[in-house]
Write an enzyme that holds these catalytic residues in place. Structure first.
Site, mmCIF file in Angstrom:
data_model
loop_
_atom_site.group_PDB
_atom_site.id
_atom_site.type_symbol
_atom_site.label_atom_id
_atom_site.label_comp_id
_atom_site.label_asym_id
_atom_site.label_seq_id
_atom_site.Cartn_x
_atom_site.Cartn_y
_atom_site.Cartn_z
ATOM 1 N N SER A 52 0.837 -1.199 0.000
ATOM 2 C CA SER A 52 0.000 0.000 0.000
ATOM 3 C C SER A 52 0.875 1.252 0.000
ATOM 4 O O SER A 52 1.666 1.448 -0.912
ATOM 5 C CB SER A 52 -0.956 -0.049 1.195
ATOM 6 O OG SER A 52 -1.968 0.910 1.078
ATOM 7 N N ASP A 101 -9.907 -4.021 -5.170
ATOM 8 C CA ASP A 101 -9.049 -3.011 -4.554
ATOM 9 C C ASP A 101 -9.045 -1.769 -5.433
ATOM 10 O O ASP A 101 -8.799 -1.867 -6.643
ATOM 11 C CB ASP A 101 -7.631 -3.577 -4.404
ATOM 12 C CG ASP A 101 -6.651 -2.597 -3.780
ATOM 13 O OD1 ASP A 101 -7.077 -1.528 -3.298
ATOM 14 O OD2 ASP A 101 -5.450 -2.912 -3.773
ATOM 15 N N HIS A 135 -8.010 -4.943 -0.613
ATOM 16 C CA HIS A 135 -6.897 -4.147 -0.120
ATOM 17 C C HIS A 135 -6.607 -4.458 1.348
ATOM 18 O O HIS A 135 -7.513 -4.487 2.181
ATOM 19 C CB HIS A 135 -7.185 -2.651 -0.279
ATOM 20 C CG HIS A 135 -5.971 -1.806 -0.036
ATOM 21 N ND1 HIS A 135 -5.038 -1.562 -1.021
ATOM 22 C CD2 HIS A 135 -5.503 -1.187 1.075
ATOM 23 C CE1 HIS A 135 -4.077 -0.814 -0.542
ATOM 24 N NE2 HIS A 135 -4.325 -0.577 0.743
#
Length: 404
Positions: free
Chosen positions: A190, A344, A374
């Site tokens: 991320s 995501d 995610h």
């Protein structure tokens, strides 16, 4: 130290917050195709309950919502690991945690710099303790987890500078950790994937340090020009990262506040000439057709607002948005691994960067979790709730590392 006591005092409020969250859950989109949808709903309830209680604490003046969120996300401390030496150090004044396998080795080990996720706002050495232990044990590598400064207290480029500084220090002292100079990798998920990509780009042209062997980008966020790419439209309400939160975190990292979030979401923050310039890299046209079958709406162009651009123009810097780096930098990058998840909002950032790397002759290993969402990697074993897809994703990273 006061937070545990506060939690006990606020249990009735917590119950009310949890009830409000549960009543609101149907508004969130948890597609049946995701891995363990019932478990995801449970995790989402905990996170939204934390957020709701944090808002209550902030309004009463007891602590900020972000401070409370960080505290809750810390999790419990893990005990000693029989297979690892673990020590907390500082690399160029940046806190790090070093994981070294205890088993004897025939030669120098591979080294991994790990940058945690959390939107540049959350996350810590403790939050990612399980993930880093797993990577070190399973790939027989020395892992350095980096505690970079967090937003909004520390705005861009603080996090990037900390990760770069810690990486440079490690590359200068590899012999102290018995690490092979030819097998050092940067890795992150991320926001950490964003930082790994930025550090990799910065070091790509460096001649006075060992060259990075690879970069591992786990559902990275790599651009803030277009929050209406297909994955942003399709997954806007899918946990654990909603479309609005992605823009919120990017703005918090950039400016320390989330002003003009709506204009950024609509695309009013980028001048038409600049949007045209970057269209070759940031465009739905570069997304394979199979990722558009869930429906993508053509959007009406929004009017450019110059005052907003003035507050966010650093979004065009590659150290913040690595997808915008020039080809002269991209073609020097090391072998790459990119993991994406179908459900995501950041999926297309990874797909677009994959194409850029391949177009510039960089070898890319791509692993796509068709049932992933995610944040699933850090949930592979979350408080006794396991997500098999997260474990598969983590093992794909380990397998790539073993191939280096």
């Amino acid at each position: 130290a006061l937070l545990p006591a506060l939690l006990l005092l606020l249990l009735p409020l917590a119950a009310l917050a949890a009830a409000a969250v549960l009543l609101g859950l149907p508004g969130y989109d948890i597609p049946p195709g995701v891995n363990q949808p019932a478990k995801l709903r449970l995790v989402l309830t905990v996170l939204l309950g934390t957020a709701a209680l944090g808002r209550i604490l902030e309004k009463t003046g007891l602590c900020s919502q972000i401070t409370f969120g960080r505290y809750v996300r810390q999790g419990r401390k893990l005990g000693l690991d029989p297979k690892l030496f673990i020590q907390d150090l500082q690399f160029n004044k940046v806190p790090v945690r070093v994981y070294q396998p205890k088993a004897t080795s025939d030669g120098p080990r591979r080294g991994i710099l790990f940058f945690h996720g959390g939107g540049w706002v959350f996350g810590s050495l403790d939050t990612y303790e399980k993930v880093c232990r797993y990577l070190s044990r399973e790939s027989d590598s020395v892992v350095v987890s980096v505690q970079y400064r967090l937003a909004p207290e520390h705005k861009y480029p603080a996090a990037y500078e900390d990760c770069l500084s810690a990486t440079q220090h490690f590359l200068q002292h590899l012999q102290h950790y018995a690490v092979d100079p030819a097998r050092v990798t940067v890795c992150g998920d991320s926001a950490g994937g964003n930082l790994a990509a930025a550090v990799s780009q910065t070091l790509a042209g460096s001649s006075d340090l060992p060259r990075l062997r690879a970069q591992i980008l786990i559902y990275p966020g790599l651009q803030a020009l277009d929050f209406n790419l297909p994955s942003y439209q399709q997954n806007r309400g899918v946990p654990l990262l909603f479309r609005e939160r992605a823009a919120f975190f990017a703005l918090l990292y950039l400016n320390g506040d989330a002003l003009h979030m709506q204009e950024v979401l609509e695309g009013s923050h980028i001048p038409p000439d600049m949007r045209l310039k970057y269209r070759k890299w940031v465009s739905p046209d570069n997304i394979p057709e199979e990722f558009k079958v869930r429906g993508v709406m053509p959007l009406r162009p929004t009017d450019f607002i110059a005052e907003v651009y003035e507050t966010v123009k650093r979004f065009c810097e590659p150290n913040l948005c690595p997808l915008l780096a020039e080809d002269s930098v991209v073609h020097q990058l090391p072998e790459s691994f990119i993991l994406t998840c179908e459900y995501d909002v950041l999926r297309d950032d990874g797909l677009l960067y994959k194409k850029r790397l391949e177009d510039n002759g960089v070898p890319v290993t791509w692993y796509h979790l068709e049932d992933g969402f995610h944040g699933i990697i850090s949930l592979y074993d979350y408080c006794g709730v396991s997500f098999p897809s997260g474990k598969r994703g983590l093992d794909s990273v380990v397998n790539f590392l073993k191939s280096l």
